[in-house]
Design a protein around this motif. Structure first.
Motif, PDB file in Angstrom:
ATOM      1  N   LEU A 425       0.871  -1.208   0.128  1.00 58.47           N
ATOM      2  CA  LEU A 425       0.076  -0.053   0.102  1.00 58.47           C
ATOM      3  C   LEU A 425       0.855   1.369  -0.090  1.00 58.47           C
ATOM      4  O   LEU A 425       0.596   2.241  -0.857  1.00 58.47           O
ATOM      5  CB  LEU A 425      -0.907  -0.074   1.037  1.00 58.47           C
ATOM      6  N   THR A 426       2.045   1.078   0.850  1.00 65.03           N
ATOM      7  CA  THR A 426       2.866   2.291   0.725  1.00 65.03           C
ATOM      8  C   THR A 426       3.334   2.521  -0.795  1.00 65.03           C
ATOM      9  O   THR A 426       3.401   3.814  -1.102  1.00 65.03           O
ATOM     10  CB  THR A 426       4.222   1.860   1.805  1.00 65.03           C
ATOM     11  N   SER A 427       3.858   1.693  -1.289  1.00 66.30           N
ATOM     12  CA  SER A 427       4.278   1.735  -2.839  1.00 66.30           C
ATOM     13  C   SER A 427       3.076   2.462  -3.605  1.00 66.30           C
ATOM     14  O   SER A 427       3.511   3.412  -4.691  1.00 66.30           O
ATOM     15  CB  SER A 427       4.901   0.588  -3.282  1.00 66.30           C
ATOM     16  N   LEU A 428       1.819   1.775  -3.524  1.00 64.82           N
ATOM     17  CA  LEU A 428       0.910   2.695  -4.489  1.00 64.82           C
ATOM     18  C   LEU A 428       0.765   4.030  -4.099  1.00 64.82           C
ATOM     19  O   LEU A 428       0.253   4.771  -4.897  1.00 64.82           O
ATOM     20  CB  LEU A 428      -0.579   1.806  -3.978  1.00 64.82           C
ATOM     21  N   LEU A 429       0.577   4.249  -2.711  1.00 66.19           N
ATOM     22  CA  LEU A 429       0.456   5.642  -2.292  1.00 66.19           C
ATOM     23  C   LEU A 429       1.754   6.528  -2.740  1.00 66.19           C
ATOM     24  O   LEU A 429       1.422   7.666  -3.295  1.00 66.19           O
ATOM     25  CB  LEU A 429       0.386   5.840  -0.712  1.00 66.19           C
ATOM     26  N   TRP A 430       2.771   6.052  -2.624  1.00 67.44           N
ATOM     27  CA  TRP A 430       3.745   6.810  -3.133  1.00 67.44           C
ATOM     28  C   TRP A 430       3.583   7.067  -4.723  1.00 67.44           C
ATOM     29  O   TRP A 430       3.951   8.190  -5.043  1.00 67.44           O
ATOM     30  CB  TRP A 430       5.126   5.930  -3.013  1.00 67.44           C
ATOM     31  N   ASN A 431       3.341   6.122  -5.513  1.00 67.51           N
ATOM     32  CA  ASN A 431       3.106   6.338  -6.973  1.00 67.51           C
ATOM     33  C   ASN A 431       1.969   7.365  -7.054  1.00 67.51           C
ATOM     34  O   ASN A 431       2.003   8.031  -8.201  1.00 67.51           O
ATOM     35  CB  ASN A 431       2.842   4.936  -7.651  1.00 67.51           C
ATOM     36  N   ILE A 432       1.052   7.232  -6.274  1.00 68.88           N
ATOM     37  CA  ILE A 432      -0.153   8.186  -6.454  1.00 68.88           C
ATOM     38  C   ILE A 432       0.226   9.584  -6.113  1.00 68.88           C
ATOM     39  O   ILE A 432      -0.062  10.443  -7.000  1.00 68.88           O
ATOM     40  CB  ILE A 432      -1.451   7.668  -5.454  1.00 68.88           C
ATOM     41  N   CYS A 433       1.084   9.539  -5.131  1.00 64.74           N
ATOM     42  CA  CYS A 433       1.110  11.058  -4.721  1.00 64.74           C
ATOM     43  C   CYS A 433       2.432  11.784  -5.737  1.00 64.74           C
ATOM     44  O   CYS A 433       2.464  13.058  -5.746  1.00 64.74           O
ATOM     45  CB  CYS A 433       1.824  11.083  -3.222  1.00 64.74           C
ATOM     46  N   GLU A 434       2.916  11.000  -6.283  1.00 59.46           N
ATOM     47  CA  GLU A 434       3.936  11.433  -7.525  1.00 59.46           C
ATOM     48  C   GLU A 434       3.266  12.132  -8.687  1.00 59.46           C
ATOM     49  O   GLU A 434       3.853  13.186  -9.113  1.00 59.46           O
ATOM     50  CB  GLU A 434       4.853  10.327  -8.101  1.00 59.46           C
ATOM     51  N   HIS A 436       0.193  13.813  -7.790  1.00 58.69           N
ATOM     52  CA  HIS A 436      -0.459  14.829  -7.106  1.00 58.69           C
ATOM     53  C   HIS A 436       0.622  15.555  -6.253  1.00 58.69           C
ATOM     54  O   HIS A 436       1.075  15.358  -5.188  1.00 58.69           O
ATOM     55  CB  HIS A 436      -1.353  14.166  -6.011  1.00 58.69           C
ATOM     56  N   TRP A 437       0.890  16.857  -6.806  1.00 65.46           N
ATOM     57  CA  TRP A 437       2.100  17.546  -6.601  1.00 65.46           C
ATOM     58  C   TRP A 437       1.990  18.177  -5.112  1.00 65.46           C
ATOM     59  O   TRP A 437       2.965  18.277  -4.306  1.00 65.46           O
ATOM     60  CB  TRP A 437       2.133  18.844  -7.433  1.00 65.46           C
ATOM     61  N   ARG A 438       0.680  18.293  -4.458  1.00 72.53           N
ATOM     62  CA  ARG A 438       0.702  18.759  -3.172  1.00 72.53           C
ATOM     63  C   ARG A 438       1.197  17.916  -2.078  1.00 72.53           C
ATOM     64  O   ARG A 438       1.677  18.100  -0.954  1.00 72.53           O
ATOM     65  CB  ARG A 438      -0.601  19.103  -2.769  1.00 72.53           C
ATOM     66  N   TYR A 439       1.399  16.471  -2.744  1.00 74.38           N
ATOM     67  CA  TYR A 439       1.851  15.429  -1.456  1.00 74.38           C
ATOM     68  C   TYR A 439       2.881  14.543  -1.966  1.00 74.38           C
ATOM     69  O   TYR A 439       3.559  13.911  -1.273  1.00 74.38           O
ATOM     70  CB  TYR A 439       0.814  14.307  -1.261  1.00 74.38           C
ATOM     71  N   THR A 489      -4.363  10.690  16.954  1.00 69.77           N
ATOM     72  CA  THR A 489      -3.308   9.550  17.754  1.00 69.77           C
ATOM     73  C   THR A 489      -1.860   9.917  17.416  1.00 69.77           C
ATOM     74  O   THR A 489      -1.166   9.809  18.341  1.00 69.77           O
ATOM     75  CB  THR A 489      -3.732   8.232  17.147  1.00 69.77           C
ATOM     76  N   ASN A 490      -1.503  10.560  16.051  1.00 64.52           N
ATOM     77  CA  ASN A 490      -0.289  11.021  15.697  1.00 64.52           C
ATOM     78  C   ASN A 490      -0.576  12.367  15.097  1.00 64.52           C
ATOM     79  O   ASN A 490      -0.457  12.574  13.889  1.00 64.52           O
ATOM     80  CB  ASN A 490       0.044   9.988  14.791  1.00 64.52           C
ATOM     81  N   PRO A 491      -0.458  13.463  15.999  1.00 57.97           N
ATOM     82  CA  PRO A 491      -0.656  14.485  15.584  1.00 57.97           C
ATOM     83  C   PRO A 491       0.622  15.128  14.528  1.00 57.97           C
ATOM     84  O   PRO A 491       0.535  16.244  13.923  1.00 57.97           O
ATOM     85  CB  PRO A 491      -0.725  15.369  16.899  1.00 57.97           C
ATOM     86  N   THR A 492       1.548  14.361  14.551  1.00 61.39           N
ATOM     87  CA  THR A 492       2.787  14.891  14.000  1.00 61.39           C
ATOM     88  C   THR A 492       2.383  14.585  12.368  1.00 61.39           C
ATOM     89  O   THR A 492       3.183  15.328  11.584  1.00 61.39           O
ATOM     90  CB  THR A 492       3.833  14.171  14.155  1.00 61.39           C
ATOM     91  N   LEU A 493       1.637  13.851  12.204  1.00 64.49           N
ATOM     92  CA  LEU A 493       1.374  13.644  10.714  1.00 64.49           C
ATOM     93  C   LEU A 493       0.383  14.932   9.831  1.00 64.49           C
ATOM     94  O   LEU A 493      -0.401  15.439  10.746  1.00 64.49           O
ATOM     95  CB  LEU A 493       0.216  12.389  10.414  1.00 64.49           C
ATOM     96  N   ASP A 494       0.764  15.226   8.633  1.00 61.43           N
ATOM     97  CA  ASP A 494       0.322  16.115   8.155  1.00 61.43           C
ATOM     98  C   ASP A 494      -1.432  16.052   7.851  1.00 61.43           C
ATOM     99  O   ASP A 494      -1.816  14.922   7.472  1.00 61.43           O
ATOM    100  CB  ASP A 494       0.700  16.380   6.641  1.00 61.43           C
ATOM    101  N   THR A 495      -2.102  16.673   8.317  1.00 55.06           N
ATOM    102  CA  THR A 495      -3.594  16.726   8.315  1.00 55.06           C
ATOM    103  C   THR A 495      -4.120  16.620   6.945  1.00 55.06           C
ATOM    104  O   THR A 495      -4.965  15.939   6.679  1.00 55.06           O
ATOM    105  CB  THR A 495      -4.205  18.067   9.064  1.00 55.06           C
ATOM    106  N   GLU A 496      -3.645  17.500   6.038  1.00 55.74           N
ATOM    107  CA  GLU A 496      -3.980  17.292   4.606  1.00 55.74           C
ATOM    108  C   GLU A 496      -3.832  16.046   3.903  1.00 55.74           C
ATOM    109  O   GLU A 496      -4.571  15.598   3.154  1.00 55.74           O
ATOM    110  CB  GLU A 496      -3.277  18.767   3.937  1.00 55.74           C
ATOM    111  N   LEU A 497      -2.585  15.498   4.503  1.00 53.71           N
ATOM    112  CA  LEU A 497      -2.268  14.184   3.720  1.00 53.71           C
ATOM    113  C   LEU A 497      -2.973  13.301   4.137  1.00 53.71           C
ATOM    114  O   LEU A 497      -3.736  12.383   3.492  1.00 53.71           O
ATOM    115  CB  LEU A 497      -0.736  13.764   4.294  1.00 53.71           C
ATOM    116  N   LEU A 498      -3.612  13.252   5.514  1.00 57.10           N
ATOM    117  CA  LEU A 498      -4.598  12.090   5.952  1.00 57.10           C
ATOM    118  C   LEU A 498      -5.842  12.322   5.513  1.00 57.10           C
ATOM    119  O   LEU A 498      -6.633  11.445   4.949  1.00 57.10           O
ATOM    120  CB  LEU A 498      -4.620  12.248   7.605  1.00 57.10           C
TER     121      LEU A 498
END
Length: 611
Positions: A425-434, A436-439, A489-498
């Motif tokens: 899933l991480t690999s898929l998300l990485w390819n998707i965000c490539e 989508h420039w904001r992420y 649970t993890n406030p260090t994560l970017d809200t917009e990314l979530l």
């Protein structure tokens, strides 16, 4: 739909309790008033299987259970005594142990196999140095150490080659044997064998998925294999020379290793599955590979035998194993109902407290975990929750709440047991965000954290969002709650990314990869809940052990008579033919054990003093 269902009686078929033994039991069951004999899976499973859920050939009756003869005997006995049969079927996965003809062909021919698309294998996820290969984590140690120990051996029989590792047998890709056969041909001056070896070398590459090449490869390798076998049969000296070359290869670690590296699979240490596995498993069981039953040809092949049993009147009901593992459960249920319009169909769906079975699923109900927990709650004394909780926390020396134990356990399952699924899933998300420039500037580590946190936030086993279908209100609620929980649970994560990932899960971002991410994510949260809740948290939080049950909530205490009657009224109204069970083959403890345990809720002081 069969309204005459009264009571099922489940039997676990094993090599020690066969279909014949079940047939002998039928007269007794008839006297008990049983309406349906409910049998564990009886299609061909892995050798020695004692559960039947590791099917290797769904087209045949398990020979170790008595085969077709045993099936026929049981059917006659049921008819004679007026009983019907419910059969357990396994559409989600198959065993990859020896004897699975579909998987064997995938290993032999790779993506060029006609069955390559039947299994949920991520061919594109292969590393650059071993493209289009399936990782097989079966070795007890690192590959090089196993090779040097002489535990990997090449074998030859009538022109066919196999690799062996203890009890495991693997096919050898035909073109990879060309050099071996050519050396033998040159030594013997055998022109026919030389021609066949050269022809094998020029087979279409096993990495191809082009239909014309797949067809040609299958035809050519079949004919060439038959011709090599004929030469070996008619000329024993050729067979003996190939045997000698095989043994020479076994003595040369370099040559044997190079041959193994040419296969469509990569033999690896079993621990490699934690992060690198390229196929969907049943939970974290490496020997069970996911099926793509959403494909019509796979559905037809998997269900041909049980559907024939229904047509012949040998069975009358189906129990569907693990529907949450399927890519599209709703599509599967609709297809199954169309194929079996009159059958009584129940599914092994675990409903969390308050969760409802999707109303558009054309099935008769669940296998009864929900009822088991509701009825048990009647026997838990509601007045003594605080006293027993205090006793438990005093004994432990800490007051860690149930929800914290659950979240820690689910995190452990996601990071350690389901790492390869998270990695995909991480690999898929990485390819998707490539795209989508904001992420696209987030790291893989951040993507992994976000995926894990959202999966942790799911209150139920999974959502059921599908393309071209409106998102159900319940699914939207579960997904949005999970995203919110991840941020808390993890406030260090970017809200917009979530929030972006939440939109992906709701299929609000269009694209092929985006859709694939949403569908695959839904196949992750179920295993995370099963391994984290059922197999971990239930063994770490023991306030009242009877509550730690499949489909239950160890943090929920009791059930009032009013709540019980409300549940029964809803069940009668919505799914009147659902199974009602108080003990199943999957429950952690049988009903009699749990009945004794709940007595502790009536005597908290005596229990505390005794502890």
């Amino acid at each position: 739909m069969q309204a005459d269902a009264v009571a099922t009686y489940r039997v676990q078929l094993t090599p020690a309790f066969t279909l014949d033994a079940a047939a002998e039991l039928v007269p007794y069951l008839a006297r008990l008033g049983i309406s349906h004999l409910y049998t564990s899976p009886s299609q061909q499973a892995a050798k020695g299987s004692t559960n039947g859920y590791d099917v290797i050939d769904p087209a045949t009756v398990n020979a170790e259970l008595g085969g077709q003869r045993g099936h026929d005997k049981l059917s006659r006995s049921l008819r004679t005594h007026g009983l019907r049969r419910m059969a357990d079927i396994v559409p989600n996965h198959m065993a990859i142990s020896g004897g699975n003809p579909w998987w064997y062909r995938v290993l032999k021919h790779g993506r060029a196999s006609r069955h390559a698309t039947w299994f949920d294998v991520d061919w594109e996820a292969s590393e650059a140095n071993w493209p289009n290969r399936v990782l097989l984590p079966v070795l007890g140690d690192q590959f090089g150490r196993v090779l040097e120990a002489g535990e990997l051996r090449l074998s030859h029989a009538q022109g066919q080659f196999t690799l062996h590792y203890h009890d495991n047998t693997f096919p050898v890709e035909p073109s990879s044997t060309a050099d071996m056969l050519l050396r033998v041909a040159d030594a013997l001056g055998h022109m026919t064998l030389a021609f066949l070896a050269e022809s094998l070398r020029w087979l279409p590459h096993p990495g191809t998925s082009i239909e014309s090449f797949v067809t040609r490869r299958y035809r050519d390798q079949t004919v060439l294999g038959e011709l090599v076998a004929r030469v070996c049969t008619e000329e024993p000296d050729v067979a003996a020379a190939i045997d000698a070359e095989t043994q020479r290869m076994n003595a040369s670690l370099q040559e044997l290793g190079e041959l193994i590296e040419k296969q469509n699979y990569r033999l690896a240490h079993w621990r490699a599955a934690d992060l690198d596995l390229g196929y969907r498993r049943f939970f974290n069981i490496n020997s069970l590979v996911g099926l793509r039953v959403e494909l019509p040809e796979v559905f037809d092949a998997v269900h041909a035998l049980p559907l024939q049993w229904l047509r012949d009147g040998d069975i009358h009901a189906l129990r569907v194993d693990h529907p949450d593992g399927l890519r599209d459960p709703a599509q599967y249920m609709q297809r199954l109902r169309e194929a079996a319009p009159e059958a009584w169909i129940v599914i092994e769906k675990i409903l969390e407290p308050g969760e409802q079975l999707p109303p558009d699923w054309p099935v008769d109900g669940t296998t009864g975990y929900d009822f088991a927990n509701v009825v048990q709650g009647l026997f838990v004394d509601p007045a003594n929750e605080a006293a027993l909780t205090r006793c438990y926390h005093d004994f432990l020396g800490n007051d860690t709440p149930w929800q914290q134990v659950l979240q820690t356990s689910k995190r452990c399952a996601l990071n350690e047991l389901l790492g390869s699924e998270v990695s995909r899933l991480t690999s898929l998300l990485w390819n998707i965000c490539e795209q989508h420039w904001r992420y696209r500037d987030f790291t893989r580590a951040v993507f992994t954290q976000a995926i894990v946190e959202i999966a942790l936030g799911f209150e139920v086993y999974r959502s059921y969002v599908q393309p071209d279908t409106p998102v159900a209100a319940a699914d939207r609620r579960y997904i949005e709650a999970a995203v919110a929980a991840a941020g808390a649970t993890n406030p260090t994560l970017d809200t917009e990314l979530l929030q972006f990932i939440g939109k992906l899960l709701l299929l609000e971002v269009k694209g092929k990869l985006e859709q694939e991410f949403a569908l695959r994510f839904q196949q992750l949260t179920g295993p995370a809940m099963a391994k984290g809740l059922e197999d971990t948290a239930f063994y770490r939080y023991n306030r009242l052990l009877a509550l730690n049950e499949v489909g239950g909530d160890a943090g929920h205490w009791s059930c009032t008579p009013a709540e019980f009657h409300a549940w029964c009224s809803a069940a009668q109204r919505e799914r009147p033919l659902s199974l009602l069970a108080t003990s199943t083959h999957d429950t952690k403890r049988s009903e009699d054990v749990r009945a004794r345990l709940v007595v502790l809720s009536e005597i908290p002081q005596r229990w505390s003093d005794t502890v």
